[in-house]
Design an enzyme around this catalytic site. Structure first.
Site, mmCIF file in Angstrom:
data_model
loop_
_atom_site.group_PDB
_atom_site.id
_atom_site.type_symbol
_atom_site.label_atom_id
_atom_site.label_comp_id
_atom_site.label_asym_id
_atom_site.label_seq_id
_atom_site.Cartn_x
_atom_site.Cartn_y
_atom_site.Cartn_z
ATOM 1 N N CYS A 54 7.793 25.480 -15.687
ATOM 2 C CA CYS A 54 7.731 26.453 -14.580
ATOM 3 C C CYS A 54 7.551 25.745 -13.236
ATOM 4 O O CYS A 54 8.109 26.171 -12.222
ATOM 5 C CB CYS A 54 6.582 27.437 -14.792
ATOM 6 S SG CYS A 54 6.770 28.425 -16.272
ATOM 7 N N ARG A 131 12.072 33.564 -18.983
ATOM 8 C CA ARG A 131 12.660 33.101 -17.711
ATOM 9 C C ARG A 131 13.864 33.983 -17.392
ATOM 10 O O ARG A 131 14.978 33.709 -17.841
ATOM 11 C CB ARG A 131 13.088 31.635 -17.829
ATOM 12 C CG ARG A 131 11.952 30.728 -18.215
ATOM 13 C CD ARG A 131 12.354 29.284 -18.343
ATOM 14 N NE ARG A 131 11.292 28.543 -19.011
ATOM 15 C CZ ARG A 131 10.168 28.134 -18.417
ATOM 16 N NH1 ARG A 131 9.998 28.355 -17.137
ATOM 17 N NH2 ARG A 131 9.225 27.500 -19.093
HETATM 18 C C1 BEZ Z 1 6.319 25.581 -19.256
HETATM 19 O O1 BEZ Z 1 6.287 24.382 -19.445
HETATM 20 O O2 BEZ Z 1 6.613 26.052 -18.165
HETATM 21 C C2 BEZ Z 1 6.033 26.513 -20.371
HETATM 22 C C3 BEZ Z 1 6.369 26.131 -21.651
HETATM 23 C C4 BEZ Z 1 6.101 26.973 -22.701
HETATM 24 C C5 BEZ Z 1 5.477 28.195 -22.470
HETATM 25 C C6 BEZ Z 1 5.167 28.578 -21.187
HETATM 26 C C7 BEZ Z 1 5.445 27.730 -20.132
#
Ligand code: BEZ
Length: 218
Positions: A54, A131
């Site tokens: 993110c 996403r």
């Molecule tokens: C992330 O790295 O943004 C992420 C990965 C898995 C679940 C939620 C966020």
């Protein structure tokens, strides 16, 4: 536009009007139907603040904000986190990398907006939004939808390319071929009757594969 905050578990589709909502954001309370009037909007969600993928994605939106603005487009992010968490993350990323998330990020702690936009997909996660990307035109119509899972970041070049393709298609009444990007030839609308077909077969102004597949420069 009607407020539809109570509707849940819907998946807005291409061609639908963007559901309206009022939400707390890092830029204060915003009623979506009043946001960025006359502009396109990219409404996107991320699973959680202070997470690695993110952080790369939000930084990507921030770093390329000027390119979105050049396409008359405003950004609006969302996650199921509080405004305080958003503020802490914005400040942390600014302090560590110098990138500043200068666009509203919805604090969708009650999941109202996520549910309204089908961003909460419980078989992927019951607590985090996937996403999602909604490209919404100035009439607040949804023109393109992308959903990505939690573990795969999006492609900013593709989001910008798709936005520009939509705008160019609207402006010139043409369609965009595979991998189209600015400067490439575009597809002219296919003939709708025999007369138009015969005309197209004799048309020397376009690059013709057959009557139904002709390209031209813009
Ligand atoms: C992330 O790295 O943004 C992420 C990965 C898995 C679940 C939620 C966020």
């Amino acid at each position: 536009m009607m407020e539809t905050q109570e509707k849940v578990n819907v998946m807005p589709r291409i061609g639908d009007m963007a559901p309206d909502f009022t939400a707390k954001t890092t830029k204060g309370e915003i009623k979506f139907s009043n946001y960025a009037e006359g502009k396109w909007v990219i409404l996107f969600s991320h699973p959680a603040d202070f997470t690695p993928v993110c952080t790369t994605e939000m930084s990507g939106f921030a770093l390329r904000k000027a390119e979105f603005e050049a396409l008359n487009t405003a950004l609006m992010g969302l996650s199921i986190d509080s405004v305080h968490a958003h503020l802490g993350w914005v400040n942390n990323v600014r302090n560590t990398t110098g990138v500043y998330f200068d666009f509203p990020i919805i604090a969708d702690i009650d999941m109202k907006v996520s549910k309204l936009y089908g961003m909460l997909q419980p078989n992927e996660s019951e607590t985090a939004a996937v996403r999602a990307v909604f490209i919404i035109d100035p009439a607040k119509k949804i023109r393109l939808v992308m959903y990505y899972p939690l573990n795969v970041g999006r492609n900013m070049n593709e989001i910008l390319r798709a936005l520009e393709a939509l705008q160019t298609s609207d402006k010139y009444g043409v369609a965009m071929p595979l991998d189209w990007k600015k400067g490439d030839k575009v597809i002219v609308p296919p003939p709708q009757n025999l007369e138009e077909m015969e005309q197209r077969l004799n048309d020397t102004t376009c690059e013709r594969t057959d009557f139904y597949l002709c390209k031209r420069e813009l």
